[in-house]
Design an enzyme around this catalytic site. Structure first.
Site, PDB file in Angstrom:
ATOM      1  N   LYS A   1       0.876  -1.324   0.002  1.00 48.81           N
ATOM      2  CA  LYS A   1      -0.059  -0.056  -0.052  1.00 48.81           C
ATOM      3  C   LYS A   1       0.912   1.207   0.078  1.00 48.81           C
ATOM      4  O   LYS A   1       2.056   1.106  -0.045  1.00 48.81           O
ATOM      5  CB  LYS A   1      -0.859  -0.132   1.173  1.00 48.81           C
TER       6      LYS A   1
ATOM      7  N   GLU B   1      -1.264  -1.590  -4.407  1.00 50.01           N
ATOM      8  CA  GLU B   1      -2.312  -0.381  -4.420  1.00 50.01           C
ATOM      9  C   GLU B   1      -1.469   0.703  -5.271  1.00 50.01           C
ATOM     10  O   GLU B   1      -0.685   1.372  -4.672  1.00 50.01           O
ATOM     11  CB  GLU B   1      -2.793  -0.188  -3.000  1.00 50.01           C
TER      12      GLU B   1
ATOM     13  N   ASP C   1      -6.954   2.515  -6.699  1.00 44.38           N
ATOM     14  CA  ASP C   1      -7.574   3.121  -5.392  1.00 44.38           C
ATOM     15  C   ASP C   1      -8.280   4.572  -5.657  1.00 44.38           C
ATOM     16  O   ASP C   1      -7.574   5.412  -6.163  1.00 44.38           O
ATOM     17  CB  ASP C   1      -6.697   3.086  -4.402  1.00 44.38           C
TER      18      ASP C   1
END
Length: 296
Positions: free
Chosen positions: A171, A201, A222
């Site tokens: 992430k 991500e 995202d």
């Protein structure tokens, strides 16, 4: 789709016992009023939805009933079935004190899980025919993850990672602290056992393209808008075709508004992940009603 299943593990059985004890405390002060009678009861749905949680009744009863005074359980509806207000779901017979002790914990769990299953089913229905799969997230209630994810499966959804040990998802913090997509992926690939899936991500088109080029198994896109994805998804597919392994990449949209499901499904992505069924759903109203005394 095959019916969802839930394994009653020793850990889950311990949790059920603890949840019962939370309600029972030092003992039910109303038990003397029941005078050791055997009663009959049933569960009824008070709203339309998808039922979930019936699988927990038997193990809860095992924690409550004395060795010489068993209960009889008849599940009329399986987990994952659609129900209408007024439908009978479960029939029970046994010591009235056991049925009373069971009622609140069992119903609370079933109402919570049925709400999640119902909310999931509503979103899955919107994606029907698109080929796009709906998945959950790790935004679950501590202690209830296994059950909440089971409820998502009962509603027709797919479970994303159960925990941090299922797949490596890099992430924004990972990318920032590691120095970028390439560095973060190289570090994970060097240490993770084979075969470990690596998902990145991405918050920008550049990050997404870099992740595909670096060999990511999946890219979580995202908070992109449907319009942005319409242009980006074909680029990512083309990038994947030029990788040395030519391995396909799973493209996932996250951070979306459920009202935009249709628009996202039209962009060519494979997967939509959302916490909404768990974090935004309401409990499905269920009730246990006593039918009378059991015939000796």
């Amino acid at each position: 789709m095959a019916p969802a299943t839930l394994t009653i593990t020793p850990r889950l059985r311990r949790q059920l016992g603890e949840w019962l004890q939370e309600d029972l405390g030092r003992g039910d002060l109303t038990a003397p009023a029941l005078q050791a009678r055997r009663g009959q009861a049933h569960w009824v749905a008070k709203a339309d939805g998808v039922f979930c949680g019936g699988v927990l009744i038997e193990p809860l009863l095992r924690e409550l009933q004395p060795p010489d005074g068993g209960c009889r359980l008849h599940r009329l509806v399986v987990d994952g079935a659609r129900v209408r207000a007024g439908d009978r779901l479960v029939e029970l017979e046994g010591p009235a004190s056991v049925l009373v002790a069971l009622e609140r914990t069992a119903l609370n769990l079933a109402m919570r899980l049925s709400g999640i299953a119902s909310a999931t089913a509503a979103l899955v229905a919107e994606l029907e025919g698109t080929g796009v799969v709906l998945a959950d997230t790790r935004k679950t209630t501590p202690g209830l993850r296994e059950l909440e994810k089971y409820a998502v499966r009962c509603g027709g959804g797919l479970n994303h990672r159960m925990g941090l040990d299922d797949a490596a998802m890099l992430k924004e913090n990972h990318l920032a602290w590691a120095g970028g997509v390439v560095q973060a992926m190289a570090a994970v690939r060097a240490q993770a056992p084979w075969p470990t899936r690596v998902i990145v991500e991405a918050e920008t088109a550049e990050e997404a393209l870099s992740a595909v080029a670096a060999g990511a198994d999946g890219v979580l896109l995202d908070e992109f808008t449907p319009v942005e994805l319409m242009g980006l998804v074909p680029q990512l597919r083309e990038q994947a075709r030029h990788r040395p392994s030519a391995a396909p990449v799973v493209l996932e949209a996250s951070g979306i508004q459920p009202a935009q499901l249709g628009a996202y499904a039209a962009t060519g992505i494979d997967l939509i992940s959302t916490s909404a069924p768990v974090t935004r759903s309401s409990w499905l109203d269920l009730s246990m009603r006593f039918s009378g005394l059991a015939v000796a």
